[in-house]
Motif scaffolding. Structure first.
Motif, PDB file in Angstrom:
ATOM      1  N   ASN A  74       0.859  -1.186   0.000  1.00 54.02           N
ATOM      2  CA  ASN A  74       0.000   0.000   0.000  1.00 54.02           C
ATOM      3  C   ASN A  74       0.893   1.232   0.000  1.00 54.02           C
ATOM      4  O   ASN A  74       1.413   1.637   1.029  1.00 54.02           O
ATOM      5  CB  ASN A  74      -0.920   0.010   1.221  1.00 54.02           C
ATOM      6  CG  ASN A  74      -1.848   1.200   1.239  1.00 54.02           C
ATOM      7  OD1 ASN A  74      -1.929   1.957   0.274  1.00 54.02           O
ATOM      8  ND2 ASN A  74      -2.552   1.388   2.331  1.00 54.02           N
ATOM      9  N   THR A  79      -4.880   4.219   4.946  1.00 50.90           N
ATOM     10  CA  THR A  79      -5.131   2.792   5.101  1.00 50.90           C
ATOM     11  C   THR A  79      -6.230   2.379   4.132  1.00 50.90           C
ATOM     12  O   THR A  79      -7.238   3.056   4.004  1.00 50.90           O
ATOM     13  CB  THR A  79      -5.560   2.485   6.554  1.00 50.90           C
ATOM     14  OG1 THR A  79      -4.495   2.875   7.429  1.00 50.90           O
ATOM     15  CG2 THR A  79      -5.849   1.013   6.739  1.00 50.90           C
ATOM     16  N   LYS A  80      -6.030   1.272   3.444  1.00 54.32           N
ATOM     17  CA  LYS A  80      -6.996   0.778   2.459  1.00 54.32           C
ATOM     18  C   LYS A  80      -7.469  -0.612   2.848  1.00 54.32           C
ATOM     19  O   LYS A  80      -6.775  -1.353   3.540  1.00 54.32           O
ATOM     20  CB  LYS A  80      -6.366   0.721   1.061  1.00 54.32           C
ATOM     21  CG  LYS A  80      -5.874   2.049   0.541  1.00 54.32           C
ATOM     22  CD  LYS A  80      -7.022   2.979   0.263  1.00 54.32           C
ATOM     23  CE  LYS A  80      -6.519   4.283  -0.304  1.00 54.32           C
ATOM     24  NZ  LYS A  80      -7.571   5.242  -0.489  1.00 54.32           N
ATOM     25  N   THR A  81      -8.656  -0.951   2.389  1.00 55.14           N
ATOM     26  CA  THR A  81      -9.198  -2.292   2.578  1.00 55.14           C
ATOM     27  C   THR A  81      -9.357  -2.930   1.207  1.00 55.14           C
ATOM     28  O   THR A  81      -9.962  -2.337   0.314  1.00 55.14           O
ATOM     29  CB  THR A  81     -10.562  -2.247   3.292  1.00 55.14           C
ATOM     30  OG1 THR A  81     -10.400  -1.608   4.549  1.00 55.14           O
ATOM     31  CG2 THR A  81     -11.121  -3.632   3.498  1.00 55.14           C
ATOM     32  N   ALA A 129     -11.743  -9.742   3.796  1.00 59.75           N
ATOM     33  CA  ALA A 129     -11.384  -8.321   3.782  1.00 59.75           C
ATOM     34  C   ALA A 129     -10.047  -8.160   4.494  1.00 59.75           C
ATOM     35  O   ALA A 129      -9.853  -8.675   5.592  1.00 59.75           O
ATOM     36  CB  ALA A 129     -12.466  -7.497   4.470  1.00 59.75           C
ATOM     37  N   VAL A 130      -9.128  -7.444   3.856  1.00 58.75           N
ATOM     38  CA  VAL A 130      -7.785  -7.271   4.399  1.00 58.75           C
ATOM     39  C   VAL A 130      -7.472  -5.782   4.505  1.00 58.75           C
ATOM     40  O   VAL A 130      -7.606  -5.046   3.524  1.00 58.75           O
ATOM     41  CB  VAL A 130      -6.732  -7.954   3.498  1.00 58.75           C
ATOM     42  CG1 VAL A 130      -5.331  -7.731   4.034  1.00 58.75           C
ATOM     43  CG2 VAL A 130      -7.033  -9.432   3.360  1.00 58.75           C
ATOM     44  N   GLU A 131      -7.078  -5.349   5.702  1.00 57.26           N
ATOM     45  CA  GLU A 131      -6.658  -3.961   5.922  1.00 57.26           C
ATOM     46  C   GLU A 131      -5.196  -3.819   5.522  1.00 57.26           C
ATOM     47  O   GLU A 131      -4.352  -4.587   5.968  1.00 57.26           O
ATOM     48  CB  GLU A 131      -6.801  -3.586   7.394  1.00 57.26           C
ATOM     49  CG  GLU A 131      -8.231  -3.526   7.886  1.00 57.26           C
ATOM     50  CD  GLU A 131      -8.918  -2.231   7.524  1.00 57.26           C
ATOM     51  OE1 GLU A 131      -8.251  -1.174   7.496  1.00 57.26           O
ATOM     52  OE2 GLU A 131     -10.131  -2.275   7.260  1.00 57.26           O
ATOM     53  N   GLU A 159     -12.322  -2.323  -1.669  1.00 55.48           N
ATOM     54  CA  GLU A 159     -13.646  -2.555  -1.096  1.00 55.48           C
ATOM     55  C   GLU A 159     -14.740  -1.785  -1.846  1.00 55.48           C
ATOM     56  O   GLU A 159     -15.820  -2.315  -2.090  1.00 55.48           O
ATOM     57  CB  GLU A 159     -13.640  -2.157   0.382  1.00 55.48           C
ATOM     58  CG  GLU A 159     -14.923  -2.488   1.101  1.00 55.48           C
ATOM     59  CD  GLU A 159     -14.855  -2.168   2.574  1.00 55.48           C
ATOM     60  OE1 GLU A 159     -15.543  -2.860   3.334  1.00 55.48           O
ATOM     61  OE2 GLU A 159     -14.114  -1.238   2.961  1.00 55.48           O
TER      62      GLU A 159
END
Length: 186
Positions: A74, A79-81, A129-131, A159
């Motif tokens: 990233n 922060t992305k999901t 789902a992954v942060e 997401e």
């Protein structure tokens, strides 16, 4: 003596899992979040029964298993999901492991062998789902298992994009259902 045996067994298991993780490091699929918003990963269980991948989430033995290493980067300022979405949800067991310095950590588990409330997803969709923390690299190990041969793709997408795609699919399913109901009533 019994406690020592359990400790020894858990230590051997942890070492073998760590060795398995290090062996897949070189074979990881790299996904850069900023440039690759819709990555596709081909999934397939082992062609021959008996080639086993160690599974952390279950003690059940499956004849066909596989493991996939993913390295997600990233580079964005927030922060992305991301969503790992199974195109073909006819899979008995799937587990997602986060690779940490202390070893693999089980972060998600899904599959036909488990009730829908355990899937932690929307409806009957199989997804994880992954942060992705800002400016960090996240290393994941996806392990799949099935009683039968399994071939599919695993889209990795943001997401927001997944939500739009799911809404579009549900609208089309609703229109098709309405059309069939209207023909039935006619």
């Amino acid at each position: 003596v019994q406690g020592f045996r359990l400790w020894l067994l858990s230590a051997i298991t942890a070492l073998s899992l760590r060795a398995n993780t290090q062996a897949t490091d070189a074979e990881c699929t790299d996904i850069l979040y900023a440039t690759n918003l819709q990555a596709q990963i081909r999934l397939a269980t082992s062609a021959e029964p008996g080639q086993h991948t160690a599974l952390l989430g279950t003690d059940q033995a499956y004849p066909r298993t596989s493991s996939y290493c993913l390295r997600l980067h990233n580079a964005s300022a927030s922060t992305k999901t991301v969503i790992l979405y199974f195109d073909n949800p006819r899979l008995q067991h799937a587990e997602l492991l986060l690779q940490t310095n202390a070893g693999p950590v089980l972060t998600g588990m899904a599959g036909l062998d488990y009730p829908l409330p355990n899937w932690k997803s929307l409806g009957g969709e199989m997804l994880f789902a992954v942060e992705l923390p800002t400016g960090m690299e996240t290393m994941l190990d996806l392990r799949i298992a099935s009683r039968f041969a399994y071939n599919s793709t695993l889209p990795v997408m943001p997401e927001e994009l997944f939500q739009r795609q799911l809404a579009r699919q549900q609208i089309l399913a609703g229109l098709l259902t309405g059309f069939i109901m209207s023909l039935t009533l006619y």
